[in-house]
Design a protein around this motif. Structure first.
Motif, short mmCIF file in Angstrom:
data_model
loop_
_atom_site.label_atom_id
_atom_site.label_comp_id
_atom_site.label_asym_id
_atom_site.label_seq_id
_atom_site.Cartn_x
_atom_site.Cartn_y
_atom_site.Cartn_z
N THR A 208 -27.18 32.47 -93.05
CA THR A 208 -26.15 31.69 -92.45
C THR A 208 -25.66 32.57 -91.24
N PRO A 209 -24.96 31.91 -90.18
CA PRO A 209 -24.50 32.92 -88.85
C PRO A 209 -23.51 33.91 -89.56
N ARG A 210 -22.48 33.39 -90.26
CA ARG A 210 -21.62 34.52 -90.96
C ARG A 210 -22.41 35.50 -91.73
N GLY A 211 -23.39 35.38 -92.68
CA GLY A 211 -23.99 36.15 -93.34
C GLY A 211 -24.63 37.14 -92.44
N GLU B 157 -23.97 38.04 -89.56
CA GLU B 157 -23.05 38.81 -88.68
C GLU B 157 -22.55 40.04 -89.39
N ALA B 158 -22.13 39.47 -90.66
CA ALA B 158 -21.82 40.58 -91.51
C ALA B 158 -22.82 41.72 -91.75
#
Length: 720
Positions: A213-216, A218-219
């Motif tokens: 996922t984009p958030r994952g 990015e993290a």
């Protein structure tokens, strides 16, 4: 030891500041509606720090509430229709005085003042100064190899660049605190950056049987790049000869900070607080979680570090990274502005408590690096905001640890330029304005006692003009350079023979006609305590650029060649009635009907603390121009007169205080009841300073014998 904020006071201070941001959010819509309906809608914050907006540091209470100033200044930028101000009342002010001062502030005609402080001595405003701080008796030590600095946020970003410059110039031990884990670079990430690194992260997540996922992504990306940046910066600092340790700790966790610093506390001699986070959003859109995150890192995080060192460390160097976003306010950064202004006030309080320590809050301008993206760089360029080059800023940081900078407390590093400002259209003056201003501020001044006719104090026409000029400049923010049609309808006598005396001036200001959109019509009426008013003065005032007139070299030459005669007798023989504060005519240089040339010199008493002054107008010095016209009438018509009208007055420069200048009375046209003339003020080289054209003086037989010299006994004027 430090007595300023400690323990729960940090969290309580942040809670209160966060609450003010949310109050500004919730009240914004009704306040804007009230402003749109006409009248004044205001958001005013009141603090009780030290009567100087926290810049004395001696109030005895908490310093953090001073951070509210950052909110108020940001609100002024985001919602320019509102009247905004922070008013700091000294704790020692009695309630009646505090209420009176507060009411005066919310009715102030000036809208460009952000911070105002009040104490028993009077009123103060906060402005940046290029002057160095006053010398202190207590010396501040320079930093050296024996020092150990705790640095928050020092392993990444701009703070790391600053530390690099410091240790290259002055080796010191560094204990860096940060949240980024530091481990060996993963094999799969070596040599990859940007999109390539993110692609590798996607492959690893997919290979593990998970959906990226984009958030994952990015993290993981932030974790890898953050660890990489910390390692690189630690290597750079060690290569420069610094003794560096890095501790992984969240400074918003008090117990974690206390535990991490316990083994080092006895050796710590300083703190550099560089940590900070942003959550940019307009006040109307701010969330409690964003505010808490921004204030928590900047204020509570510093508090936890200082608390962990309290009573153990010998703190000699405290340097905080603040920002012009707080000092000037900045659109979209209300919570960040609040946090940085709180740091400024805290620095002043700590310096008061630790006079032998270096305590400095550095209000940085925007850096050309760090969080400034290409888009932000272009935006700043379009606004004319110069960025601070990394090398320059890092050098300035290192310089703060020298003996020469030991007494700096709150400084601006970089251009004195706000990062944002209200739209010009929103900041324009209202269509019309009604202002009441007291006469009590000038009633007790020597200039009024020395302007008495037949024992009665009369407001000088130049002071009345000053009231018009001062109000117009405060409304428009522009210096008045031209006055036309100034008229004295009925002079204002402070000592009325019958009935109540005038106690205030009521000014009605409205824009000029369409043919003069740069001008304002101002009518001043005297109002007595019974509420009765009568028109007293009127004029049209404008802020326009003038072409400098040709030098009057002919007058300068005449002055040099003249044989001077003393002008002092004018104040004794009934020619003039003015007392000592207004006796500035010194010599007669030329005395002819076509030209009366006088030399003048007078100190500017600035009555009522400059409330009757303009950028170019002094009511005290300008009165000498009208006195010169009175001298002409007495010399060549042997009559007493008073000025009633000035057709045109142009300001080209200020009249010099306590320096000689020349006054020429020319172009006299005499009539049956008085004269019209021009009066020019110029310096000794012939440069024209100010010109009155069409100055009309009316002769009055009833004035004869009333222009005796004025002597003062106590404060009561007596004609002799």
């Amino acid at each position: 030891q430090m007595a300023a904020e400690g323990g729960r006071e940090w969290a309580d201070g942040v809670r209160r500041l966060a609450h003010t941001v949310l109050v500004a959010k919730r009240t914004q819509i009704p306040l804007k509606a009230a402003a749109a309906a006409g009248g004044r809608a205001a958001f005013v914050a009141v603090t009780r720090l030290d009567g100087a907006n926290g810049y004395r540091g001696s109030g005895g209470g908490a310093a953090l509430p001073g951070g509210v100033s950052g909110l108020v200044k940001t609100l002024a930028i985001e919602v320019p229709a509102l009247f905004t101000r922070t008013v700091d009342l000294a704790p020692g002010l009695d309630d009646r005085t505090a209420v009176t001062r507060f009411l005066d502030e919310i009715h102030d005609v000036s809208t460009d003042i952000a911070d105002v402080g009040h104490d028993a001595e009077g009123r103060r405003t906060v402005v940046p100064s290029a002057e160095p701080p006053a010398g202190h008796v207590t010396a501040v030590p320079e930093i050296g190899a024996q020092d150990l600095l705790v640095v928050t946020g020092g392993a990444r970003g701009i703070t790391a660049d600053c530390l690099q410059a410091l240790v290259e110039a002055r080796p010191a031990g560094l204990l860096l605190l940060g949240r980024s884990q530091v481990g060996a670079e993963p094999e799969w990430a070596r040599g990859l950056e940007g999109a390539a690194l993110k692609g590798a992260i996607v492959k690893r997540i997919t290979g593990a049987g998970e959906k990226p996922t984009p958030r994952g992504v990015e993290a993981v990306y932030r974790e890898v790049t953050g660890s990489r940046e910390v390692r690189d910066n630690l290597d750079r600092l060690r290569a420069a000869g610094a003794d560096v340790e890095y501790l992984v700790v969240d400074i918003t966790d008090a117990a974690a900070v206390r535990g991490a610093l316990a083994p080092y506390a006895a050796r710590v001699t300083g703190v550099v607080h560089g940590a900070g986070v942003l959550a940019d959003r307009l006040i109307c859109d701010k969330t409690p979680e964003e505010i808490e995150r921004v204030l928590g890192t900047k204020i509570v995080g510093l508090g936890h570090v200082l608390d962990a060192l309290r009573g153990t460390a010998d703190l000699r160097h405290l340097v905080f990274f603040s920002s012009v976003a707080g000092f000037f306010g900045n659109r979209g950064q209300s919570d960040y502005a609040v946090a940085n202004e709180a740091l400024n006030r805290l620095a002043v309080r700590l310096k008061h408590e630790l006079p032998s320590a270096r305590v400095t809050s550095v209000n940085w301008g925007a850096w050309d690096g760090g969080m400034v993206t290409d888009d932000l760089r272009a935006m700043f360029a379009s606004r004319g905001v110069a960025l601070v080059p990394v090398a320059t800023g890092a050098g300035m940081f290192a310089e703060q640890f020298t003996a020469a900078r030991g007494q700096d407390t709150v400084i601006v590093a970089g251009p004195l330029t706000p990062l944002s400002a209200p739209a010009a259209a929103d900041a324009s003056a209202p269509a019309s304005l009604l202002i009441d201003r007291t006469l009590a501020d000038i009633a007790a001044e020597p200039v009024l006692a020395d302007h008495a006719i037949d024992g009665k104090r009369v407001l000088p026409a130049t002071a009345a003009l000053g009231a018009l000029v001062n109000a117009t400049e405060r409304v428009t923010g522009e210096p008045v350079t031209e006055v036309t049609g100034f008229k004295v309808f009925k002079g204002l006598v402070m000592d009325a023979a019958e009935g109540p005396a005038a106690s205030r001036l009521r000014l009605f200001i409205e824009p000029g006609p369409a043919t003069r959109p740069d001008s304002f019509e101002v009518l001043a009426s005297a109002v007595d305590d019974a509420g009765q008013s009568r028109p007293s003065y009127g004029a049209r005032l404008a802020a326009v650029a003038h072409t400098a007139p040709a030098d009057r070299t002919d007058l300068a030459r005449a002055a040099r060649e003249a044989t001077r005669t003393d002008a002092a007798p004018f104040y004794r023989d009934g020619t003039l009635f003015h007392g000592p504060a207004l006796r500035g005519l010194r010599s007669v240089l030329v005395s002819e009907e076509r030209l009366l040339l006088l030399a003048a010199r007078l100190d500017d008493g600035r009555p009522a603390r400059g409330a009757y002054h303009g950028r170019f107008h002094s009511p005290v010095l300008a009165d000498l121009l009208l006195q010169s016209a009175l001298v002409w009438v007495r010399r060549f018509r042997n009559r007493a007169c008073l000025p009633m009208e000035v057709a045109s007055l142009r300001f080209h420069a200020e009249l010099p205080a306590d320096q000689e200048f020349l006054i020429a009375v020319e172009n006299v046209v005499a009539g049956p009841g008085g004269i019209s003339c021009s009066v020019t003020a110029l310096d000794r080289e012939g440069r024209v300073l100010q010109v009155l054209d069409g100055a009309s003086l009316v002769e009055d037989p009833q004035l004869e014998g009333k222009f005796g010299a004025i002597e003062r006994t106590g404060t009561a004027p007596v004609a002799v």
